[in-house]
Write a protein that holds these residues in place. Structure first.
Motif, PDB file in Angstrom:
ATOM      1  N   GLY A  90      69.597  71.156  36.444  1.00 35.28           N
ATOM      2  CA  GLY A  90      69.733  72.608  36.625  1.00 35.28           C
ATOM      3  C   GLY A  90      71.117  73.108  36.247  1.00 35.28           C
ATOM      4  N   GLN A  91      71.221  74.417  36.137  1.00 34.37           N
ATOM      5  CA  GLN A  91      72.501  75.038  35.805  1.00 34.37           C
ATOM      6  C   GLN A  91      73.339  75.156  37.073  1.00 34.37           C
ATOM      7  OE1 GLN A  91      73.225  75.724  32.735  1.00 34.37           O
ATOM      8  NE2 GLN A  91      71.153  75.295  31.989  1.00 34.37           N
ATOM      9  N   THR A 219      63.197  68.436  33.797  1.00 36.80           N
ATOM     10  CA  THR A 219      63.981  68.447  32.552  1.00 36.80           C
ATOM     11  C   THR A 219      63.471  69.459  31.538  1.00 36.80           C
ATOM     12  OG1 THR A 219      62.618  66.774  31.444  1.00 36.80           O
ATOM     13  CG2 THR A 219      64.424  65.956  32.798  1.00 36.80           C
ATOM     14  N   GLY A 220      62.564  70.340  31.946  1.00 38.72           N
ATOM     15  CA  GLY A 220      62.058  71.349  31.018  1.00 38.72           C
ATOM     16  C   GLY A 220      60.861  70.890  30.227  1.00 38.72           C
ATOM     17  N   ARG A 226      57.552  77.132  36.230  1.00 39.40           N
ATOM     18  CA  ARG A 226      57.818  78.433  35.614  1.00 39.40           C
ATOM     19  C   ARG A 226      57.683  79.606  36.585  1.00 39.40           C
ATOM     20  NH1 ARG A 226      52.932  76.582  34.152  1.00 39.40           N
ATOM     21  NH2 ARG A 226      51.157  77.992  33.925  1.00 39.40           N
ATOM     22  N   VAL A 227      58.539  80.571  36.361  1.00 45.44           N
ATOM     23  CA  VAL A 227      58.535  81.811  37.133  1.00 45.44           C
ATOM     24  C   VAL A 227      58.728  82.954  36.147  1.00 45.44           C
ATOM     25  CG1 VAL A 227      59.473  80.891  39.293  1.00 45.44           C
ATOM     26  CG2 VAL A 227      61.036  81.625  37.489  1.00 45.44           C
ATOM     27  N   VAL A 233      59.075  84.502  30.976  1.00 44.81           N
ATOM     28  CA  VAL A 233      58.804  83.239  31.648  1.00 44.81           C
ATOM     29  C   VAL A 233      60.048  82.356  31.569  1.00 44.81           C
ATOM     30  CG1 VAL A 233      57.424  81.126  31.611  1.00 44.81           C
ATOM     31  CG2 VAL A 233      56.349  83.347  31.210  1.00 44.81           C
ATOM     32  N   PHE A 235      61.875  78.567  33.047  1.00 47.50           N
ATOM     33  CA  PHE A 235      61.669  77.293  33.724  1.00 47.50           C
ATOM     34  C   PHE A 235      62.810  77.112  34.723  1.00 47.50           C
ATOM     35  CE2 PHE A 235      59.234  74.996  30.033  1.00 47.50           C
ATOM     36  CZ  PHE A 235      58.250  75.976  30.099  1.00 47.50           C
ATOM     37  N   VAL A 238      65.506  74.118  34.244  1.00 47.50           N
ATOM     38  CA  VAL A 238      66.541  74.132  33.208  1.00 47.50           C
ATOM     39  C   VAL A 238      67.203  75.498  33.051  1.00 47.50           C
ATOM     40  CG1 VAL A 238      65.845  72.136  31.823  1.00 47.50           C
ATOM     41  CG2 VAL A 238      64.740  74.347  31.429  1.00 47.50           C
ATOM     42  N   ASP A 239      66.460  76.570  33.257  1.00 50.46           N
ATOM     43  CA  ASP A 239      67.060  77.904  33.137  1.00 50.46           C
ATOM     44  C   ASP A 239      67.711  78.321  34.448  1.00 50.46           C
ATOM     45  OD1 ASP A 239      66.010  78.131  30.527  1.00 50.46           O
ATOM     46  OD2 ASP A 239      64.096  78.835  31.324  1.00 50.46           O
TER      47      ASP A 239
ATOM     48  N   LYS B 229      73.328  66.485  30.841  1.00 49.46           N
ATOM     49  CA  LYS B 229      73.484  66.955  32.217  1.00 49.46           C
ATOM     50  C   LYS B 229      74.595  66.186  32.930  1.00 49.46           C
ATOM     51  CE  LYS B 229      71.145  70.457  32.693  1.00 49.46           C
ATOM     52  NZ  LYS B 229      71.890  71.654  33.086  1.00 49.46           N
ATOM     53  N   GLY B 251      59.544  67.846  23.669  1.00 43.51           N
ATOM     54  CA  GLY B 251      58.945  67.917  24.999  1.00 43.51           C
ATOM     55  C   GLY B 251      58.948  69.288  25.632  1.00 43.51           C
ATOM     56  N   LEU B 252      59.066  70.324  24.835  1.00 44.52           N
ATOM     57  CA  LEU B 252      59.152  71.667  25.417  1.00 44.52           C
ATOM     58  C   LEU B 252      57.810  72.366  25.247  1.00 44.52           C
ATOM     59  CD1 LEU B 252      61.307  73.744  26.553  1.00 44.52           C
ATOM     60  CD2 LEU B 252      61.377  74.629  24.239  1.00 44.52           C
ATOM     61  N   PRO B 253      57.055  72.540  26.333  1.00 43.11           N
ATOM     62  CA  PRO B 253      55.700  73.072  26.167  1.00 43.11           C
ATOM     63  C   PRO B 253      55.699  74.528  25.694  1.00 43.11           C
ATOM     64  CG  PRO B 253      56.264  72.932  28.496  1.00 43.11           C
ATOM     65  CD  PRO B 253      57.388  72.282  27.741  1.00 43.11           C
ATOM     66  N   ASN B 262      50.330  82.377  34.163  1.00 40.44           N
ATOM     67  CA  ASN B 262      50.996  81.831  35.343  1.00 40.44           C
ATOM     68  C   ASN B 262      50.067  81.765  36.547  1.00 40.44           C
ATOM     69  OD1 ASN B 262      53.236  81.599  33.796  1.00 40.44           O
ATOM     70  ND2 ASN B 262      54.311  83.353  34.658  1.00 40.44           N
ATOM     71  N   LEU B 414      67.909  70.076  25.409  1.00 36.54           N
ATOM     72  CA  LEU B 414      69.006  69.650  26.284  1.00 36.54           C
ATOM     73  C   LEU B 414      70.246  69.154  25.536  1.00 36.54           C
ATOM     74  CD1 LEU B 414      68.718  69.996  29.243  1.00 36.54           C
ATOM     75  CD2 LEU B 414      68.151  67.586  29.499  1.00 36.54           C
ATOM     76  N   LYS B 417      71.933  71.818  23.078  1.00 40.47           N
ATOM     77  CA  LYS B 417      72.536  72.902  23.838  1.00 40.47           C
ATOM     78  C   LYS B 417      73.914  72.518  24.364  1.00 40.47           C
ATOM     79  CE  LYS B 417      70.286  75.093  27.412  1.00 40.47           C
ATOM     80  NZ  LYS B 417      69.020  75.583  27.965  1.00 40.47           N
TER      81      LYS B 417
END
Ligand SMILES: Cc1cc2nc3c(=O)[nH]c(=O)nc-3n(C[C@H](O)[C@H](O)[C@H](O)COP(=O)(O)OP(=O)(O)OC[C@H]3O[C@@H](n4cnc5c(N)ncnc54)[C@H](O)[C@@H]3O)c2cc1C
Ligand code: SF4
Ligand code: FES
Lengths: 288, 493
Positions: A90-91, A219-220, A226-227, A233, A235, A238-239, B229, B251-253, B262, B414, B417
């Motif tokens: 996370g950030q 890890t995304g 998700r929110v 949207v 995650f 990660v976001d 990280k 791996g990013l859906p 949602n 990741l 970035k």
């Protein structure tokens, strides 16, 4: 593998666990979390890092027993090992000198709030902690908070300690007092964060919330966390986990948090039936 | 007839393909064990008889890593299975995996002379089946890999990500004598091979065995570390690593960005498959603590392997209906032919030329259905496939209590970035020299899905291998020349 040094009961059904995780201890920053998998067949759950000691190479996790995974953790003895601790994830919290910062924590949310309050104070802010709990027994980390912030306001739902009421009542008092905070950081049950955000939106006070959604990888990769934030949207792993409270769709988040309620109850019940005595002994039973 | 070698090409062309024994569809849809059971030695030899031993073996050119196919098939014919396996392993380090998951019908089997003679892909020499046979035979009879007695160079290389690209690079570099450490974000190494591709298609034991072999070669595997990280690439160099290979995958859906995504019961394929595979939710609440929603009516969006895997996983989790919704026609489906056939046999309903426009839910937020549109195929688009166009007024609703979105994955963000020195293209893929895998950052290579976009196991493996060669050269010479070809990196599929 991460060795458990201590695993203490600090309030009914609330535990403080210190584990050896040198890399996490060294690199974590306020606001970040780890993913923990207690053992083979175990679930991966996110837990915020409540504290860390880079010298000793340890991190502190504070968790409440709410289901099987946390119940399993509550029964682990010092010397035992947690199979997997991945992080920090996370950030980190954006910390700078904002001026007056109100750190609002509810229940177990006080644990992740603690390092943030500490960092805010260290950055030169005037920090007020508003701590809420259902009842006196459930209030955690009050002395620790007192040691790092400028002032602490305590509220309990039943009035057994501090003022009777909700954290929103205390926060409204603070906003109206003329000592209006420049930033509010709120962490606690989703409904509490929602109420705080509604209040501060109306009052025009910037607010950060830290979201505790369901996660798998952290890890995304899966999108399970998700929110919707400001119509987009995001995650959480990660976001986030921190977002602008005025933009978060809390109602959607609260619904999504209920996804596995039935399955979780089933697996928790089965575990409780088998381990009732030990859970009672450990004061790990959530309610009565 | 196996050993006489006297059959004429014409006779060989008449031999029908040897089908691979499988679990019957009604049995296997209730278990997670592997579907195809593998050839017996006699079956393998019989299939090997079908190869024409072409003077110009076009199949080799069809193989991304150029396995010497007729050579290994000849050895199978002669029942020299171990030697056959060694031939395959010269260029393919994961043959037990590739024999199972390679899209052979787009590669070696597509161009095979036998296919061309019959003008029928189903009649090709079953190269994939034979590859799988020799790999399995060898795992059983020669489980211990030879640890080459190489001189240790003491040079440290970090591999980020333990998918096929990373594992291949790690193995090659270890065999060259380098000191290799693999960092993996998840708790178990293998990448998509363990979290994505289901047990019924690729038993996890096979992946574990490959990983054990790497350990025996001296590779260190460190799980639970997400590079970018706890440490960045720059940190790795500070710690004494001299070269880094980034194989972090796609791996990013990707979601469809339609209303209702949602809702409760809507999953990305990654989440659905990760819960089922990596976290073993099949066995919830007994041997696994990870729950999954077991839908009665499961609808999956997409037409690739990922969609097939999700739809077939749904059946194994007890779904009464499992439906695939795909915008184009079956011909355009990118999934392997075997997977489409297996899915159909198991009762997955393929709804072609239909697209979801909205996911419907109830008050509590649970999925209840999918609103769809019928499509027609229009002009070809950039990918050369005919573009699906919606048919006005063709809306309808199908019931669903679980929806799985399997329309693709983007590159994992990741690493790029947190190391902005690494150039990416507009999709976020790392730009790497197609010849060497070098990125724009000195000492850093990349390969596999993070470069190619969601591609294949064999391509990822090939990229890992190529990078390993280039890394070795760099470690020996210290030369890192400018790589102008990096500009021309391919766009993702
Ligand atoms: C469900 C599914 C089915 C598929 N079926 C097939 C098939 O039948 N045939 C075929 O050829 N291909 C198939 N593919 C595609 C194939 O699996 C991929 O092309 C291949 O795995 C890519 O390999 P890779 O090594 O590049 O990355 P991956 O396999 O994606 O591995 C990347 C690894 O890196 C790790 N990682 C990511 N970021 C970090 C970080 N910052 N630090 C540390 N670790 C990190 C990830 O956790 C992961 O383990 C399928 C893919 C999926 C999802
Ligand atoms: S092209 Fe087909 S028939 Fe010819 S060598 Fe290759 S596998 Fe054998
Ligand atoms: S937990 Fe999987 S993407 Fe956030």
């Amino acid at each position: 593998m991460a060795a458990i040094l201590t695993n203490d009961n600090i309030a009914p059904a609330v535990f403080r666990m210190v584990v050896v995780a040198p890399e996490v201890a060294r690199s974590r920053r306020a606001g970040q979390f780890v993913i923990v998998r207690p053992g083979p067949g175990g679930e991966r759950i996110p837990l915020t890092i409540a504290d860390a000691d880079p010298e000793r190479g340890t991190i502190t996790l504070i968790y409440q027993v709410v289901g099987k995974t946390t119940a399993v953790m509550s029964l682990m003895d010092p010397g035992a090992e947690i199979a997997d601790v991945a992080g920090p994830l996370g950030q980190p919290t954006h910390v700078e000198r904002f001026g007056r910062v109100a750190c609002v924590g509810g229940g177990i949310g006080i644990a992740p709030l603690y390092p943030i309050a500490q960092a805010m104070k260290a950055a030169g802010n005037d920090v007020t902690a508003v701590l809420g709990a259902r009842t006196r027994d459930l209030l955690i980390l009050e002395p620790e908070m007192r040691a790092v912030v400028d002032r602490v306001v305590v509220v309990t739902d039943d009035g057994s300690y501090g003022a009777k009421g909700f954290v929103t009542d205390a926060l409204r008092g603070l906003i109206d007092s003329g000592e209006r905070p420049d930033l509010v950081v709120a962490i606690g049950p989703t409904i509490m964060m929602k109420m705080v955000s509604l209040l501060t939106k109306e009052a025009g006070v910037r607010t950060l919330v830290s979201l505790n959604t369901i996660m798998v990888d952290g890890t995304g990769m899966c999108g399970g966390c998700r929110v919707t934030v400001g119509g987009q949207v995001k995650f959480v792993c990660v976001d986030g986990p921190e977002f602008d409270g005025h933009q978060v769709d809390f109602d959607e988040m609260m619904k999504r948090l209920r996804t596995y309620r039935r399955q979780e109850a089933e697996s928790y019940e089965a575990f409780r039936t088998r381990h009732r005595c030990r859970l009672m002994e450990r004061n790990a039973e959530a309610r009565g | 007839m196996s050993d006489d070698g006297n059959l004429t090409a014409k006779q060989r062309l008449k031999i029908p393909p040897v089908p691979m024994p499988e679990q019957p569809a009604d049995v296997r849809r209730a278990n997670i064990r592997e579907v195809p059971l593998g050839y017996t030695p006699d079956q393998a030899v019989a299939e090997a008889e079908r190869c024409l031993m072409c003077k110009k073996p076009v199949c080799i050119q069809g193989c991304p890593v150029e396995v010497d196919i007729p050579h290994f098939i000849r050895l199978v014919r002669e029942r020299r299975f171990h030697e056959a396996a060694l031939v395959v392993k010269q260029t393919n380090v994961l043959p037990a995996v590739c024999g199972r998951v390679c899209p052979q019908e787009d590669q070696c089997q597509q161009v095979c002379t036998v296919t061309k003679s019959h003008k029928d892909i189903h009649r090709s020499v079953k190269i994939g089946n034979l590859e799988r046979f020799v790999a399995d035979w060898d795992l059983e009879h020669h489980p211990d890999i030879e640890v080459p007695d190489v001189r240790k160079t003491g040079r440290r290389v970090a591999i980020v990500g333990s998918g096929p690209a990373g594992l291949t690079a790690a193995g090659d570099l270890a065999r060259m004598g380098h000191d290799v450490t693999v960092f993996e974000a998840l708790h178990r190494p293998g990448g998509v091979l363990v979290y994505g591709i289901p047990e019924f298609r690729l038993p996890k034991a096979i992946v574990d065995r490959e990983v054990d072999n790497l350990r025996r070669l001296g590779v260190r595997i460190v799980c639970n570390v997400a590079i970018g990280k706890s440490r960045t690439l720059e940190d790795l160099f500070r710690e004494g690593y001299e070269a880094v290979f980034v194989g972090t995958g796609a791996g990013l859906p990707i979601f469809k960005k339609i209303p209702g995504e949602n809702l409760l019961g809507v999953y990305s394929a990654n989440e659905y498959l990760t819960r089922a595979n990596l976290m073993d939710a099949y066995n919830f609440p007994h041997a696994s603590d990870t729950p999954i929603i077991r839908g009665h009516n499961v609808v999956t969006f997409g037409g690739g392997n990922v969609a097939m895997d999700a739809a077939r996983t749904a059946l194994r989790l007890g779904a009464e209906t499992s439906t695939i919704l795909y915008r184009r026609s079956e011909k355009e489906m990118p999934a392997r032919l075997d997977e489409i056939a297996h899915a159909k046999e198991e009762g997955v309903v393929l709804r072609m030329l239909q697209d979801a426009i909205e996911i419907l839910g109830d008050e509590d937020g649970w999925v209840t259905g999918v609103r769809c549109l019928r499509m027609a195929l229009g002009e070809p688009d950039a990918s050369g496939r005919r573009r699906p166009v919606p048919i006005e007024g063709s809306e309808f609703v199908i019931p669903a209590d679980v929806v799985v979105v399997a329309i693709g994955n983007g590159p994992n963000p990741l690493v790029p970035k947190t190391s902005p020195e690494i150039r990416t293209n507009k999709w976020g893929n790392i730009v790497a020299d197609p010849r060497t895998g070098k990125t724009s950052m000195r000492g850093v290579w990349a390969g596999g899905d993070i470069v190619l976009g969601a591609a294949t196991v064999i391509l990822a493996m090939g990229e890992g291998r190529k990078a390993a060669r280039s890394i070795d050269e760099y470690l020996r010479t210290g030369v890192w020349e400018e790589s102008p070809a990096a500009e021309a990196a391919p766009a993702p599929a």
